[in-house]
Design a protein around this motif. Structure first.
Motif, PDB file in Angstrom:
ATOM      1  N   GLN A  75      32.362  40.578  38.339  1.00 45.93           N
ATOM      2  CA  GLN A  75      33.307  39.731  39.075  1.00 45.93           C
ATOM      3  C   GLN A  75      34.049  40.478  40.176  1.00 45.93           C
ATOM      4  OE1 GLN A  75      32.968  36.802  38.936  1.00 45.93           O
ATOM      5  NE2 GLN A  75      32.465  36.125  36.901  1.00 45.93           N
ATOM      6  N   LEU A  76      33.301  41.053  41.092  1.00 46.80           N
ATOM      7  CA  LEU A  76      33.897  41.726  42.246  1.00 46.80           C
ATOM      8  C   LEU A  76      35.022  42.678  41.853  1.00 46.80           C
ATOM      9  CD1 LEU A  76      33.984  38.657  44.615  1.00 46.80           C
ATOM     10  CD2 LEU A  76      32.212  40.396  44.443  1.00 46.80           C
ATOM     11  N   PRO A  77      34.656  43.788  41.227  1.00 44.68           N
ATOM     12  CA  PRO A  77      35.653  44.667  40.631  1.00 44.68           C
ATOM     13  C   PRO A  77      36.657  45.253  41.601  1.00 44.68           C
ATOM     14  CG  PRO A  77      33.516  45.705  40.663  1.00 44.68           C
ATOM     15  CD  PRO A  77      33.312  44.283  41.062  1.00 44.68           C
ATOM     16  N   GLY A  78      36.286  45.458  42.845  1.00 45.85           N
ATOM     17  CA  GLY A  78      37.255  46.017  43.793  1.00 45.85           C
ATOM     18  C   GLY A  78      38.485  45.154  43.896  1.00 45.85           C
ATOM     19  N   ARG A  79      38.300  43.869  43.762  1.00 45.20           N
ATOM     20  CA  ARG A  79      39.414  42.929  43.819  1.00 45.20           C
ATOM     21  C   ARG A  79      40.358  43.152  42.635  1.00 45.20           C
ATOM     22  NH1 ARG A  79      38.727  36.757  45.519  1.00 45.20           N
ATOM     23  NH2 ARG A  79      40.926  36.324  45.720  1.00 45.20           N
ATOM     24  N   ASP A  80      39.796  43.409  41.468  1.00 37.98           N
ATOM     25  CA  ASP A  80      40.607  43.622  40.281  1.00 37.98           C
ATOM     26  C   ASP A  80      41.166  45.034  40.202  1.00 37.98           C
ATOM     27  OD1 ASP A  80      40.084  41.043  39.415  1.00 37.98           O
ATOM     28  OD2 ASP A  80      38.317  41.665  38.286  1.00 37.98           O
ATOM     29  N   VAL A  81      40.377  46.011  40.653  1.00 35.23           N
ATOM     30  CA  VAL A  81      40.760  47.402  40.482  1.00 35.23           C
ATOM     31  C   VAL A  81      41.843  47.814  41.469  1.00 35.23           C
ATOM     32  CG1 VAL A  81      39.923  49.776  40.690  1.00 35.23           C
ATOM     33  CG2 VAL A  81      38.559  48.097  39.489  1.00 35.23           C
ATOM     34  N   VAL A  82      41.796  47.325  42.702  1.00 34.81           N
ATOM     35  CA  VAL A  82      42.701  47.855  43.717  1.00 34.81           C
ATOM     36  C   VAL A  82      43.872  46.931  44.015  1.00 34.81           C
ATOM     37  CG1 VAL A  82      42.871  48.769  46.059  1.00 34.81           C
ATOM     38  CG2 VAL A  82      40.823  49.136  44.770  1.00 34.81           C
ATOM     39  N   ASP A  83      43.635  45.881  44.765  1.00 34.18           N
ATOM     40  CA  ASP A  83      44.775  45.148  45.290  1.00 34.18           C
ATOM     41  C   ASP A  83      44.646  43.630  45.247  1.00 34.18           C
ATOM     42  OD1 ASP A  83      42.920  44.614  47.242  1.00 34.18           O
ATOM     43  OD2 ASP A  83      43.904  45.788  48.789  1.00 34.18           O
ATOM     44  N   GLY A 114      29.814  41.177  30.062  1.00 28.60           N
ATOM     45  CA  GLY A 114      30.353  40.684  28.796  1.00 28.60           C
ATOM     46  C   GLY A 114      31.374  41.626  28.207  1.00 28.60           C
ATOM     47  N   LEU A 115      31.105  42.926  28.315  1.00 31.52           N
ATOM     48  CA  LEU A 115      32.047  43.924  27.808  1.00 31.52           C
ATOM     49  C   LEU A 115      33.362  43.876  28.580  1.00 31.52           C
ATOM     50  CD1 LEU A 115      32.506  46.291  25.867  1.00 31.52           C
ATOM     51  CD2 LEU A 115      31.568  47.774  27.630  1.00 31.52           C
ATOM     52  N   ALA A 116      33.278  43.767  29.902  1.00 32.62           N
ATOM     53  CA  ALA A 116      34.497  43.684  30.713  1.00 32.62           C
ATOM     54  C   ALA A 116      35.288  42.426  30.367  1.00 32.62           C
ATOM     55  CB  ALA A 116      34.142  43.698  32.193  1.00 32.62           C
ATOM     56  N   HIS A 117      34.579  41.354  30.130  1.00 31.80           N
ATOM     57  CA  HIS A 117      35.245  40.101  29.778  1.00 31.80           C
ATOM     58  C   HIS A 117      35.907  40.192  28.396  1.00 31.80           C
ATOM     59  CE1 HIS A 117      36.060  35.827  29.836  1.00 31.80           C
ATOM     60  NE2 HIS A 117      35.490  35.718  28.646  1.00 31.80           N
ATOM     61  N   ALA A 118      35.224  40.826  27.463  1.00 33.22           N
ATOM     62  CA  ALA A 118      35.743  40.931  26.098  1.00 33.22           C
ATOM     63  C   ALA A 118      36.860  41.963  25.971  1.00 33.22           C
ATOM     64  CB  ALA A 118      34.619  41.272  25.126  1.00 33.22           C
ATOM     65  N   THR A 119      36.822  43.009  26.794  1.00 31.60           N
ATOM     66  CA  THR A 119      37.828  44.070  26.691  1.00 31.60           C
ATOM     67  C   THR A 119      38.648  44.104  27.979  1.00 31.60           C
ATOM     68  OG1 THR A 119      36.262  45.748  27.468  1.00 31.60           O
ATOM     69  CG2 THR A 119      36.451  45.437  25.084  1.00 31.60           C
ATOM     70  N   SER A 120      38.224  44.936  28.899  1.00 34.34           N
ATOM     71  CA  SER A 120      38.881  45.026  30.202  1.00 34.34           C
ATOM     72  C   SER A 120      37.929  45.667  31.193  1.00 34.34           C
ATOM     73  CB  SER A 120      40.162  45.857  30.117  1.00 34.34           C
ATOM     74  OG  SER A 120      39.850  47.225  29.944  1.00 34.34           O
TER      75      SER A 120
END
Length: 143
Positions: free
Chosen positions: A19-27, A112-118
């Motif tokens: 799910q477009l991790p840069g969006r979640d990871v940075v800003d 699935g792992l990112a969704h279930a955990t972080s």
């Protein structure tokens, strides 16, 4: 050899398929997400274009060890990087490092792992697996 591929595959899926991790990871900006989605495959392509020469010069064992280290540093940079530039560098290193080992099953596993955990946990796991990739490089040694 199977361990090597198993360790490398989830790293390939970590970028676009979570799910477009840069969006979640940075800003949270869509532009950051677009950059991360661009940097990752471009760095993979560049590594693959020069991959044959690197393997001929260094051999498969050293190449895979270096690729594992590069990918691990990249994934950890994504996790701990502060700001857009370090995270983009992390995705570039991750892409270059795992350009030699990827497949089809990892996108579902990592997503699935990112969704279930972080998202952070999924990238820490990616970093650990890419270390495993480098450590299992000796399987490529000619016997």
């Amino acid at each position: 050899m199977l361990i090597l591929l198993w360790c490398a595959d989830p790293a390939r899926a970590a970028d676009i398929d979570v799910q477009l991790p840069g969006r979640d990871v940075v800003d949270g900006a869509a532009s950051t997400a677009a950059l991360t989605v661009s940097v990752f495959p471009v760095s993979m392509a560049l590594a693959r274009f020069g991959g044959d020469r690197v393997i001929q010069r260094l051999g498969p064992v050293v190449t895979v060890r270096m690729a594992g280290a590069c990918a691990a540093v990249g994934a950890l940079t994504v996790v701990v990087g502060i700001g857009v530039v370090p995270v983009l560098i992390g995705f570039g290193l991750l892409g270059m490092g795992i350009a030699y080992g990827s497949g089809l099953i990892a996108p579902g596993i990592i997503g699935g792992l990112a969704h279930a955990t972080s998202l952070t946990f999924s990238f820490v796991l990616v970093a650990a697996l890419t270390v495993g990739m480098g450590l299992s490089a000796r399987a490529l040694r000619n016997r």
